[in-house]
Design an enzyme around this catalytic site. Sequence first.
Site, PDB file in Angstrom:
ATOM      1  N   ASP A  76      19.556 -15.094 -44.940  1.00 12.74           N
ATOM      2  CA  ASP A  76      21.043 -15.835 -45.254  1.00 12.74           C
ATOM      3  C   ASP A  76      21.731 -15.091 -46.246  1.00 12.74           C
ATOM      4  O   ASP A  76      22.769 -15.425 -46.380  1.00 12.74           O
ATOM      5  CB  ASP A  76      20.664 -17.213 -45.908  1.00 12.74           C
ATOM      6  CG  ASP A  76      20.866 -18.500 -45.043  1.00 12.74           C
ATOM      7  OD1 ASP A  76      21.621 -18.304 -44.073  1.00 12.74           O
ATOM      8  OD2 ASP A  76      20.124 -19.414 -45.325  1.00 12.74           O
TER       9      ASP A  76
ATOM     10  N   GLN B 264      17.736 -24.381 -45.156  1.00 14.87           N
ATOM     11  CA  GLN B 264      18.967 -25.207 -44.631  1.00 14.87           C
ATOM     12  C   GLN B 264      19.660 -25.897 -45.914  1.00 14.87           C
ATOM     13  O   GLN B 264      18.791 -26.696 -46.611  1.00 14.87           O
ATOM     14  CB  GLN B 264      18.792 -26.145 -43.434  1.00 14.87           C
ATOM     15  CG  GLN B 264      20.198 -26.673 -42.761  1.00 14.87           C
ATOM     16  CD  GLN B 264      21.027 -25.480 -42.331  1.00 14.87           C
ATOM     17  OE1 GLN B 264      20.644 -24.339 -41.906  1.00 14.87           O
ATOM     18  NE2 GLN B 264      22.290 -25.983 -42.315  1.00 14.87           N
TER      19      GLN B 264
ATOM     20  N   LYS C 236      20.172 -22.992 -34.368  1.00 15.21           N
ATOM     21  CA  LYS C 236      19.692 -21.565 -34.890  1.00 15.21           C
ATOM     22  C   LYS C 236      18.265 -21.269 -34.076  1.00 15.21           C
ATOM     23  O   LYS C 236      17.951 -20.149 -33.602  1.00 15.21           O
ATOM     24  CB  LYS C 236      19.583 -21.690 -36.335  1.00 15.21           C
ATOM     25  CG  LYS C 236      20.818 -21.540 -37.250  1.00 15.21           C
ATOM     26  CD  LYS C 236      20.569 -21.968 -38.761  1.00 15.21           C
ATOM     27  CE  LYS C 236      21.957 -22.008 -39.364  1.00 15.21           C
ATOM     28  NZ  LYS C 236      21.842 -22.393 -40.821  1.00 15.21           N
TER      29      LYS C 236
HETATM   30  N1  GUN Z   1      24.351 -24.823 -44.680  1.00 17.14           N
HETATM   31  C1  GUN Z   1      25.517 -24.640 -44.097  1.00 17.14           C
HETATM   32  N2  GUN Z   1      25.560 -23.238 -43.747  1.00 17.14           N
HETATM   33  C2  GUN Z   1      24.440 -22.971 -44.079  1.00 17.14           C
HETATM   34  C3  GUN Z   1      23.945 -21.576 -43.811  1.00 17.14           C
HETATM   35  O1  GUN Z   1      24.537 -20.620 -43.212  1.00 17.14           O
HETATM   36  N3  GUN Z   1      22.755 -21.148 -44.318  1.00 17.14           N
HETATM   37  C4  GUN Z   1      22.003 -22.441 -44.584  1.00 17.14           C
HETATM   38  N4  GUN Z   1      21.004 -21.922 -45.315  1.00 17.14           N
HETATM   39  N5  GUN Z   1      22.450 -23.672 -45.082  1.00 17.14           N
HETATM   40  C5  GUN Z   1      23.634 -23.887 -44.570  1.00 17.14           C
END
Ligand code: GUN
Length: 286
Positions: A120, A97, A53
């Site tokens: 998100d 996350q 990311k």
């Molecule tokens: N864990 C797995 N996928 C995601 C996501 O798209 N966002 C977040 N914050 N955590 C994740």
Amino acid sequence: MTAQLIDGNALSMQLRAQVAADTAQLKAKGLTPGLAVVLVGDNPASQVYVRNKVKACEDAGLHSVLEKYEADMSEADLLARVQALNNDPSIHGILVQLPLPAHIDAQKVIEAINPLKDVDGFHMASAGALMTGMPGFWPCTPYGCMKMLESIGYSLKGKHAVVIGRSNIVGKPMALMLLQQNATVTICHSATPDLKAMTLQADVIVAAVGKRNVLTADMVKPGAVVLDVGMNRNDQGKLCGDVDFEGVKQVASYITPVPGGVGPMTITMLLVNTLESAQRALSEKS
Ligand code: GUN
């Protein structure tokens, strides 16, 4: 019939190039879009995700900060960090996350994020906005699926879409997005007695369960469009989705591969959401 692939890498490249161009324009006006990614603990998969990311942000010219904390960080300290990021004008998107360590209430942390920075799309306000058709951030994975359908010029109006999986992150928001585009939507899940009877009626199938071979060729109507959100490993340790790709591609008209399908779209839509948040911040200033 052999299905055409919907190439998530190629589509992501296009969309990220647009994000980079729009970011450059914003920077020329004195605003750099900023994403904060918060990682608590040392979950190996999460470490890879957050690295990807942050790199995607940097490649597109966005500012990104990665905050890493030990697994024993207290919930109160994490909530304080989220609050500080809420108040930081250089940050337009906040991503905590998941999963978080068990002693931290993940929902409480998500609800602490300012919905205007909830790139998100996990906050209750974002979920409510999606449900009611109000402006708000859409969760990145189902949003990416919608972009993939758009990329093949697929009109959902009057079509039957079947979503397999009912998670808050993918299945439920996916169903709402498809509904918003005037599809008739069925959500199937582990208690659905006859999944095949449902999927055989579908013009569009989204598989988002996290289990291999949930969807096989005998379950797909010829010509259906199949989107595979799954991310699993087969017996040889190779990455695979929820769909029996080799079988289903003989029946479907379009299919997304794994890897190289929905996966890259998730990060792409995170960049899109962060850019949009920054654009909104700028328009509110002027
Ligand atoms: N864990 C797995 N996928 C995601 C996501 O798209 N966002 C977040 N914050 N955590 C994740």
